[in-house]
Design a protein around this motif. Structure first.
Motif, short mmCIF file in Angstrom:
data_model
loop_
_atom_site.label_atom_id
_atom_site.label_comp_id
_atom_site.label_asym_id
_atom_site.label_seq_id
_atom_site.Cartn_x
_atom_site.Cartn_y
_atom_site.Cartn_z
N VAL A 198 1.00 -1.33 0.40
CA VAL A 198 0.00 -0.10 0.42
C VAL A 198 1.00 1.22 0.44
N ASP A 199 0.35 2.41 -0.53
CA ASP A 199 1.14 3.94 -0.78
C ASP A 199 0.77 4.24 1.20
N GLU A 200 1.31 5.39 0.84
CA GLU A 200 1.14 6.55 2.16
C GLU A 200 -0.38 6.43 2.97
N SER A 201 -0.91 6.70 1.99
CA SER A 201 -2.62 6.62 2.08
C SER A 201 -3.14 5.06 2.47
N GLY A 202 -2.72 4.66 2.24
CA GLY A 202 -3.16 3.04 2.74
C GLY A 202 -3.71 2.92 1.31
N ARG A 203 -3.84 2.85 0.60
CA ARG A 203 -4.86 2.36 -1.13
C ARG A 203 -3.39 1.01 -1.33
N GLU A 204 -4.48 0.54 -1.94
CA GLU A 204 -3.47 -0.76 -1.95
C GLU A 204 -3.22 -0.90 -3.67
N ARG A 205 -1.47 -0.51 -3.85
CA ARG A 205 -0.63 -0.07 -4.84
C ARG A 205 0.29 -1.13 -5.82
N MET A 206 0.33 -2.55 -5.20
CA MET A 206 0.83 -3.44 -5.82
C MET A 206 0.66 -4.57 -5.52
N LEU A 207 -0.02 -5.90 -5.65
CA LEU A 207 -0.35 -6.73 -5.83
C LEU A 207 0.34 -8.12 -6.35
N LYS A 243 -9.46 -4.81 -2.16
CA LYS A 243 -10.46 -4.42 -2.84
C LYS A 243 -10.55 -3.00 -3.76
N HIS A 244 -9.23 -2.31 -4.01
CA HIS A 244 -8.39 -1.19 -4.49
C HIS A 244 -8.46 -1.30 -6.19
N ARG A 245 -8.59 -2.54 -6.79
CA ARG A 245 -8.23 -2.50 -7.97
C ARG A 245 -9.97 -2.31 -8.81
N PHE A 246 -9.79 -2.03 -10.11
CA PHE A 246 -10.35 -1.17 -10.50
C PHE A 246 -11.45 -3.13 -11.40
N ARG A 247 -10.21 -3.41 -12.11
CA ARG A 247 -10.83 -5.16 -12.50
C ARG A 247 -11.40 -5.78 -11.47
N ASP A 248 -11.46 -5.87 -10.15
CA ASP A 248 -11.74 -6.45 -9.35
C ASP A 248 -13.09 -6.13 -8.98
N ASN A 249 -14.11 -5.65 -9.25
CA ASN A 249 -15.12 -4.78 -9.31
C ASN A 249 -16.12 -4.59 -10.43
N PRO A 250 -16.17 -6.21 -11.24
CA PRO A 250 -17.06 -6.25 -12.30
C PRO A 250 -18.18 -5.38 -12.50
N GLU A 251 -19.10 -4.34 -11.47
CA GLU A 251 -19.72 -3.90 -11.74
C GLU A 251 -19.49 -2.35 -12.89
N GLU A 306 -0.57 -13.91 -12.53
CA GLU A 306 0.18 -14.69 -11.82
C GLU A 306 1.83 -13.83 -12.04
N GLY A 307 1.71 -13.17 -10.44
CA GLY A 307 2.75 -12.01 -11.05
C GLY A 307 3.25 -11.40 -10.53
N ILE A 308 3.03 -10.04 -10.89
CA ILE A 308 3.14 -8.64 -9.61
C ILE A 308 2.34 -7.89 -10.89
N VAL A 309 1.59 -7.07 -10.35
CA VAL A 309 0.15 -6.15 -10.98
C VAL A 309 0.79 -5.02 -10.48
N PHE A 310 0.57 -3.94 -10.94
CA PHE A 310 1.05 -2.10 -10.29
C PHE A 310 -0.19 -1.54 -10.82
N LEU A 311 -0.28 -0.82 -9.63
CA LEU A 311 -2.26 0.10 -9.91
C LEU A 311 -1.49 1.17 -9.61
N ASN A 312 -2.65 2.20 -10.27
CA ASN A 312 -2.75 3.31 -9.51
C ASN A 312 -3.84 4.15 -8.75
N GLU A 313 -3.49 5.28 -8.71
CA GLU A 313 -4.15 6.09 -7.40
C GLU A 313 -5.74 5.46 -7.11
N ALA A 314 -5.79 4.92 -8.49
CA ALA A 314 -7.90 5.18 -9.27
C ALA A 314 -8.20 3.41 -8.91
#
Length: 225
Positions: free
Chosen positions: A36-45, A54-62, A90-98
């Motif tokens: 997570v980043d300094e604001s608690g957002r999940e940024r690397m999986l 819960k933060h990843r766009f692709r994990d929210n189908p709606e 299968e590896g690493i995914v980096f997320l932006n703030e959104a």
């Protein structure tokens, strides 16, 4: 004398560290990791597969269907996304703030928003700020057990804009797309998938949007268009 002392110290250090074996307690074994980043957002999986977020766009189908369906095919896209898309990695995914994917590196990559990949691909994918794939390098294995290697760069106007490829049928080359068609440079076998030549091909070919040949030069032929 100083040189001899230095060498002796290096040898002693090598022997010491070579004989040191970490205990099992020194190893970290986990199924997945979320950074997570300094604001608690999940940024690397990180994981095989990556953990849900819960933060990843692709994990929210709606949310995905609401934002992508209108530009990707409406209800048909929504159905394919729910049933056919591979959205893990299968590896690493980096997320932006959104929460949108910005980069994926791994043994298996998520499908692009444009559709399901032809083959599972190991490599790297780079996405824009809304999670659309714009560049990547990958190695895929076909159902027949042959390999395909592609380095690609896309743009919103023509899609697959510039691609370098080595295909399973022996074709090797560079494709440059433009609004009116594409330019191909490289080599391929007789009746190959890319150059579609009636004989072995080494040269360049220009096609319009419908695939009609505008210009063709095969260095292996004496007469060319």
């Amino acid at each position: 004398m100083k040189l001899l002392l230095t060498v002796n110290l290096l040898l002693l250090g090598f022997v010491f560290f070579s004989s040191f074996k970490p205990s099992v307690d020194d190893l970290l074994r986990v199924r997945g990791l979320v950074i997570v980043d300094e604001s608690g957002r999940e940024r690397m999986l990180i994981g095989y597969p990556i953990p849900e977020s819960k933060h990843r766009f692709r994990d929210n189908p709606e949310r995905v269907i609401k934002e992508w369906a209108a530009e990707r095919g409406g209800a048909e896209f929504a159905d394919r996304y729910k049933n056919d898309f591979y959205n893990k990695a299968e590896g690493i995914v980096f997320l932006n703030e959104a929460g949108y994917d910005r980069m994926a590196i791994g043994e298996r990559l998520p499908d692009p928003s444009a559709g399901v990949r032809q083959f599972e691909s190991a490599g790297i994918a780079v996405f824009d700020e809304k999670g659309h794939e714009y560049a990547g390098f990958g190695l895929s294995k076909t159902k027949e057990g042959k390999y395909r290697t592609v380095l690609g760069m896309d743009d919103p106007e023509v899609g697959e804009s510039m691609h370098m490829f080595i295909l399973e049928d022996g074709s090797r080359g560079l494709q440059i797309a433009h609004p009116g068609g594409r330019l191909l440079l490289g080599s391929g076998p007789k009746n190959g998938w890319v150059f579609n030549s009636k004989e072995d091909f080494v040269g360049l070919k220009a096609e319009d949007k419908e695939g009609k040949t505008l210009l063709e030069h095969n260095a292996l032929k004496s007469n060319n268009q």
